[in-house]
Design a protein around this motif. Structure first.
Motif, mmCIF file in Angstrom:
data_model
loop_
_atom_site.group_PDB
_atom_site.id
_atom_site.type_symbol
_atom_site.label_atom_id
_atom_site.label_comp_id
_atom_site.label_asym_id
_atom_site.label_seq_id
_atom_site.Cartn_x
_atom_site.Cartn_y
_atom_site.Cartn_z
ATOM 1 N N SER A 247 0.849 -1.179 0.000
ATOM 2 C CA SER A 247 0.000 0.000 0.000
ATOM 3 C C SER A 247 0.888 1.234 0.000
ATOM 4 O O SER A 247 2.098 1.135 0.199
ATOM 5 C CB SER A 247 -0.900 -0.014 1.228
ATOM 6 O OG SER A 247 -0.120 0.137 2.388
ATOM 7 N N PRO A 248 0.295 2.414 -0.199
ATOM 8 C CA PRO A 248 1.106 3.624 -0.173
ATOM 9 C C PRO A 248 1.923 3.773 1.104
ATOM 10 O O PRO A 248 3.020 4.331 1.078
ATOM 11 C CB PRO A 248 0.074 4.743 -0.301
ATOM 12 C CG PRO A 248 -1.041 4.116 -1.075
ATOM 13 C CD PRO A 248 -1.075 2.693 -0.578
ATOM 14 N N GLU A 249 1.434 3.241 2.208
ATOM 15 C CA GLU A 249 2.181 3.319 3.463
ATOM 16 C C GLU A 249 3.493 2.541 3.392
ATOM 17 O O GLU A 249 4.418 2.795 4.153
ATOM 18 C CB GLU A 249 1.343 2.806 4.638
ATOM 19 C CG GLU A 249 0.134 3.660 4.955
ATOM 20 C CD GLU A 249 -1.057 3.378 4.058
ATOM 21 O OE1 GLU A 249 -1.229 2.223 3.606
ATOM 22 O OE2 GLU A 249 -1.801 4.321 3.777
ATOM 23 N N THR B 41 6.195 15.691 -8.311
ATOM 24 C CA THR B 41 6.823 14.376 -8.174
ATOM 25 C C THR B 41 5.895 13.293 -8.705
ATOM 26 O O THR B 41 6.328 12.392 -9.435
ATOM 27 C CB THR B 41 7.192 14.110 -6.707
ATOM 28 O OG1 THR B 41 8.153 15.091 -6.296
ATOM 29 C CG2 THR B 41 7.766 12.721 -6.509
ATOM 30 N N ALA B 42 4.617 13.381 -8.373
ATOM 31 C CA ALA B 42 3.636 12.400 -8.868
ATOM 32 C C ALA B 42 3.557 12.448 -10.387
ATOM 33 O O ALA B 42 3.512 11.410 -11.059
ATOM 34 C CB ALA B 42 2.272 12.669 -8.253
ATOM 35 N N ARG B 43 3.573 13.643 -10.929
ATOM 36 C CA ARG B 43 3.493 13.821 -12.387
ATOM 37 C C ARG B 43 4.726 13.223 -13.068
ATOM 38 O O ARG B 43 4.607 12.527 -14.079
ATOM 39 C CB ARG B 43 3.365 15.314 -12.678
ATOM 40 C CG ARG B 43 2.989 15.644 -14.088
ATOM 41 C CD ARG B 43 2.635 17.120 -14.238
ATOM 42 N NE ARG B 43 1.299 17.309 -13.662
ATOM 43 C CZ ARG B 43 0.919 18.400 -13.010
ATOM 44 N NH1 ARG B 43 1.743 19.405 -12.840
ATOM 45 N NH2 ARG B 43 -0.300 18.496 -12.543
ATOM 46 N N GLU C 56 -1.118 12.830 -2.879
ATOM 47 C CA GLU C 56 -1.557 12.772 -1.485
ATOM 48 C C GLU C 56 -1.351 11.394 -0.882
ATOM 49 O O GLU C 56 -0.886 11.259 0.246
ATOM 50 C CB GLU C 56 -3.025 13.172 -1.371
ATOM 51 C CG GLU C 56 -3.265 14.656 -1.538
ATOM 52 C CD GLU C 56 -4.737 15.029 -1.471
ATOM 53 O OE1 GLU C 56 -5.543 14.229 -0.937
ATOM 54 O OE2 GLU C 56 -5.069 16.120 -1.958
ATOM 55 N N GLU C 57 -1.708 10.347 -1.639
ATOM 56 C CA GLU C 57 -1.570 8.968 -1.144
ATOM 57 C C GLU C 57 -0.134 8.635 -0.765
ATOM 58 O O GLU C 57 0.115 7.943 0.215
ATOM 59 C CB GLU C 57 -2.045 7.963 -2.200
ATOM 60 C CG GLU C 57 -3.529 7.802 -2.273
ATOM 61 C CD GLU C 57 -3.937 6.719 -3.260
ATOM 62 O OE1 GLU C 57 -3.153 5.772 -3.511
ATOM 63 O OE2 GLU C 57 -5.058 6.834 -3.790
ATOM 64 N N TYR C 58 0.802 9.105 -1.578
ATOM 65 C CA TYR C 58 2.204 8.761 -1.361
ATOM 66 C C TYR C 58 2.984 9.846 -0.625
ATOM 67 O O TYR C 58 4.180 9.703 -0.397
ATOM 68 C CB TYR C 58 2.872 8.420 -2.698
ATOM 69 C CG TYR C 58 2.408 7.083 -3.216
ATOM 70 C CD1 TYR C 58 2.986 5.899 -2.763
ATOM 71 C CD2 TYR C 58 1.356 6.992 -4.126
ATOM 72 C CE1 TYR C 58 2.549 4.670 -3.214
ATOM 73 C CE2 TYR C 58 0.909 5.765 -4.580
ATOM 74 C CZ TYR C 58 1.508 4.610 -4.119
ATOM 75 O OH TYR C 58 1.064 3.402 -4.560
ATOM 76 N N GLY C 59 2.322 10.932 -0.268
ATOM 77 C CA GLY C 59 2.974 11.981 0.496
ATOM 78 C C GLY C 59 4.057 12.721 -0.267
ATOM 79 O O GLY C 59 5.095 13.061 0.294
#
Length: 88
Positions: A3-5, A54-56, A46-49
């Motif tokens: 999971s993202p955690e 960075t997500a893009r 948001e999920e990965y903080g």
């Protein structure tokens, strides 16, 4: 299933590459199946903080590796082995 955690970046590499590697591992292990839709970039960040930039960049890296495809308005999906999207 991870999971993202479970995403624990180090300080040794670019964060977007570590995130792309983490998601690529999810795809390779079958945790993300062909046709699975990735969250929109803001939710992904948001999920990965991480930041939206960075997500893009991680999403772009996954596209360049041929693991996902982004369809305008529809979203980003995991591709199957032949490079097509199933279920969209």
């Amino acid at each position: 299933m991870s999971s993202p955690e479970d995403f624990q970046p180090s300080n040794a590499a670019y964060l977007y590459l570590e995130l792309a590697d983490f998601v690529a591992g999810q795809i390779q292990r079958g945790n993300l199946k062909p046709g699975a839709r990735l969250p929109p970039e803001r939710e992904f960040a948001e999920e990965y903080g991480v930041s939206i930039g960075t997500a893009r960049r991680a999403t772009r890296e996954l596209r360049e590796r041929g693991l996902v495809i982004t369809l305008p308005i529809k979203g980003t999906f995991v591709v199957d082995q032949s490079g097509s999207v199933s279920g969209s």
